[in-house]
Each structure stands twice: as structure tokens, then as C-alpha cells.
Enzyme design. Structure first.
Site: not given
Ligand code: 5GP
Length: 332
Positions: A179, A181, A184
Site C-alpha cells: 500500500g 506506492g 497504489c
């Protein structure tokens, strides 16, 4: 239901406390490390900053640019055997790339053909969004059997127990990050994640106890974040967004209000799904965004900035080499 209310931190929550140091200059700092791995006799020497296996960072051009600094590129998995063969013939150094694979039966066959291209290919990157699946562990076991002389990177996970499980299953390097990124959306879409600095610290502690390594993946937005990732215990740090926006990513350049931008998209964004699979299956949602990042020309200066930043962190805490940064660090 259970709530873990221990403090969990991410990059922006901490700073590296300066310490007295005998280093005279940043040039005294060595960023190169020699790695020995848990499952294979192969060693690798290089600067452990890694280009992500995303469409516009895990490219041949990126690999060729980064190999000059002895850095690593995880190639995006959609390159064909033929394309990789040609890139190697044209000067891409197999020592500085990882061949990326998914975890299906077809991807195993493809991986075998890609790895057969050169005995100098050392790294395999097994990349799935959710490394907690039991079938992924079994896949890692299989790959370890098939390729007992290669360095296996596997992930992603963000907690201690799964880091250990992956190493015991055959991974040499566990990729850590759920999570964080830049493109993301897992935390928004699924409500799932783990603050990255704590994830690195916990997973590296678990991995190092088993002679394994970790690669922090995602969430770095500045050279200082990369240094914090190493300082928290990462052996390798993978970058997507920080390397995006350059010629080497081969992304589409768009002009807007007199400025140039490059499209950068998540590997599970709608854009990526349309490009590679013709769209999204109706039982799943996209967990990635599409952003426009400022076009920054060639990657060379960006690399110098990143490596210069890490060198600077090392001099502030008296670490003569990257390997010692973590031991020398106190976070505040
Ligand atoms: P960044 O350096 O841009 O912050 O993070 C790069 C990492 O984000 C990649 O290496 C990968 O692990 C992750 N990532 C890339 N695309 C997606 C996506 O579409 N969804 C999710 N959940 N993660 C992604």
C-alpha cells in the site's frame, strides 16, 4: 477483531538524528555492497537501489542507464523472450537485471525460457500484489527447486511472519510494501496496508535472523526517504515514482500549459489492465492510479541526486558504507 495499537511509522514520521562523525567527505562513503544470499552460492556486488518492474520504470533503457552505477533493474514482466535476448545482445548487462514473473503455470514456462537466455542472469523477481496467499508460497517453493542457483526476490508482504515464511520457502530477498506506492490505491480500495518504515524494520529484523534480505518497495518520494529505508534495515530499495518521468521509461510525453509531462500508471490501474489484458475482470477493481509526472529528461541527474542524498545521510551519522547506515542510525 483485534487492534494492534503499537506505534507504526512511515518515512515522513521520522528523521535521522545527526551524530559525530570522522568522515571528511561524502566521497569517503561507499554505496556498493557485496551480498551473500541464504539459498544460493551466487554473490552480487552493486549499489542496491532498484528500478521497479513497472511498465515505465522496468525498461531495457532504464537497465542500461542504471548498470553504469551498478544498480539493479527488475524488468517489467511483459517483455518477450526475443526482446530480452535482443536487449542483452545490444549491451544490457544480465548481471544488473532481474527477470520478473507472475505466479501462474504459463508464467513459469515463460520464466524458464527467459532465464535460459544467459547464465549471467542471476535474479528472479516473483511479484504478486498480495504475497500472503498460500499458493504463492507453494510457487516460491517450486521456483526454488527449479532454479536452485538463482537469487529469488519474492513479495509483496509487510509483516514478520510472512517474511519468514517466504524465506523458508526459498526466497533470498523478500519484497516489502503493502500500500505505500505512489500510484497504489490499495489502502483506499481495500483498506489494507502497513506503514512502510515499521514494515521495513520488522521484516528486516525477521529476515536477517534467517540470513535473508529485504527489499523495501514503495513510498519513497525523495532521496531522504531512500536513506531512511536503508537506515530502517532495508538491504535493497525499489523505486517507481522517483524514477518516472524520464526518457528511459519510454512513457508517453504529453504537453499541457506549456510544460511536458509523462504518464505514470500503477501496474493494477485500469490503464495497465487495458494495455496488457484488454480490461479489468468484472470480479475485481483497479488498485492503481494514473498520474502525470513532470518530464525530467535523462535519468542521470536524478540518479546522482539519489545516490548523493544517501551518501550525505551516511556522513551525518558516521557510516563509512551503506551497510553500516542502519547500525549507525537513531531515528527521531
Ligand atoms: P513508488 O516508488 O512509486 O512509491 O512505488 C512503486 C511500487 O508500487 C511498485 O514497485 C509496486 O510494488 C507498487 N505498485 C505499482 N503499481 C501498483 C498498483 O497499481 N497498485 C498497487 N497496489 N501497487 C502498485
Amino acid at each position: 477483531m483485534r487492534i494492534d495499537d503499537d506505534l507504526k511509522l512511515t518515512f515522513r514520521d521520522v528523521l535521522i538524528r545527526p551524530k559525530r562523525s570522522t568522515l571528511k567527505s561524502r566521497s569517503d562513503v561507499s554505496l556498493s555492497r557485496i551480498f551473500k544470499f541464504r539459498h544460493t552460492k551466487i554473490e552480487w556486488e552493486g549499489v542496491p537501489v532498484v528500478a521497479a518492474n513497472m511498465d515505465t520504470t522496468g525498461t531495457f533503457e532504464m537497465a542500461k542507464a542504471l548498470q553504469g552505477n551498478n544498480m539493479l533493474t527488475c524488468l517489467q514482466k511483459f517483455y518477450s523472450v526475443k526482446e530480452i535476448k535482443k536487449a542483452i545482445e545490444e549491451g544490457m548487462n544480465p548481471n544488473n537485471i532481474a527477470v520478473t514473473s507472475g505466479s501462474t503455470e504459463e508464467s513459469l514456462e515463460l520464466l524458464k525460457r527467459k532465464m535460459a537466455l544467459s547464465s549471467d542472469l542471476k535474479f528472479i523477481c516473483l511479484d504478486v500484489a498480495n504475497g500472503y496467499r498460500e499458493d504463492f508460497l507453494q510457487f516460491v517453493r517450486r521456483i526454488r527447486k527449479e532454479f536452485n542457483d538463482k537469487i529469488i526476490i519474492a513479495g509483496n508482504v509487510a509483516t514478520r511472519e510472512m517474511t519468514e515464511a517466504l524465506i523458508l520457502a526459498g526466497a533470498d530477498i523478500v519484497k516489502v510494501g503493502i500500500g505505500p506506492g505512489s500510484v497504489c490505491t490499495t489502502r483506499k480500495v481495500a483498506g489494507v496496508g502497513y506503514p512502510q518504515l515499521s514494515a521495513i524494520s520488522e521484516c528486516s529484523d525477521a529476515a536477517h535472523g534467517l540470513a535473508g534480505h529485504v527489499m523495501s518497495d514503495g513510498g519513497c518520494t525523495s532521496p531522504g526517504d531512500v536513506a531512511k529505508a536503508f537506515a530502517a534495515g532495508a538491504d535493497f530499495v525499489m523505486l517507481g515514482g522517483m524514477l518516472a518521468g524520464h526518457d528511459e521509461g519510454k512513457g508517453k510525453i504529453v504537453k499541457s500549459n506549456g510544460s511536458k509531462y509523462i504518464e505514470f500508471y500503477g501496474s493494477s490501474s485500469l490503464t495497465a489492465n487495458k494495455k496488457h489484458y484488454g480490461g479489468l475482470s468484472d470480479y475485481r477493481s483497479s488498485e492503481g492510479r494514473v498520474v502525470r509526472v513532470k518530464y525530467r529528461g535523462k535519468i542521470k541527474d536524478t540518479i546522482s541526486n539519489i545516490l548523493g542524498g544517501i551518501r550525505s545521510s551516511c556522513t551525518y551519522v558516521g557510516a563509512p558504507s551503506l551497510k553500516q547506515l542502519s547500525k549507525c542510525t537513531t531515528f527521531v
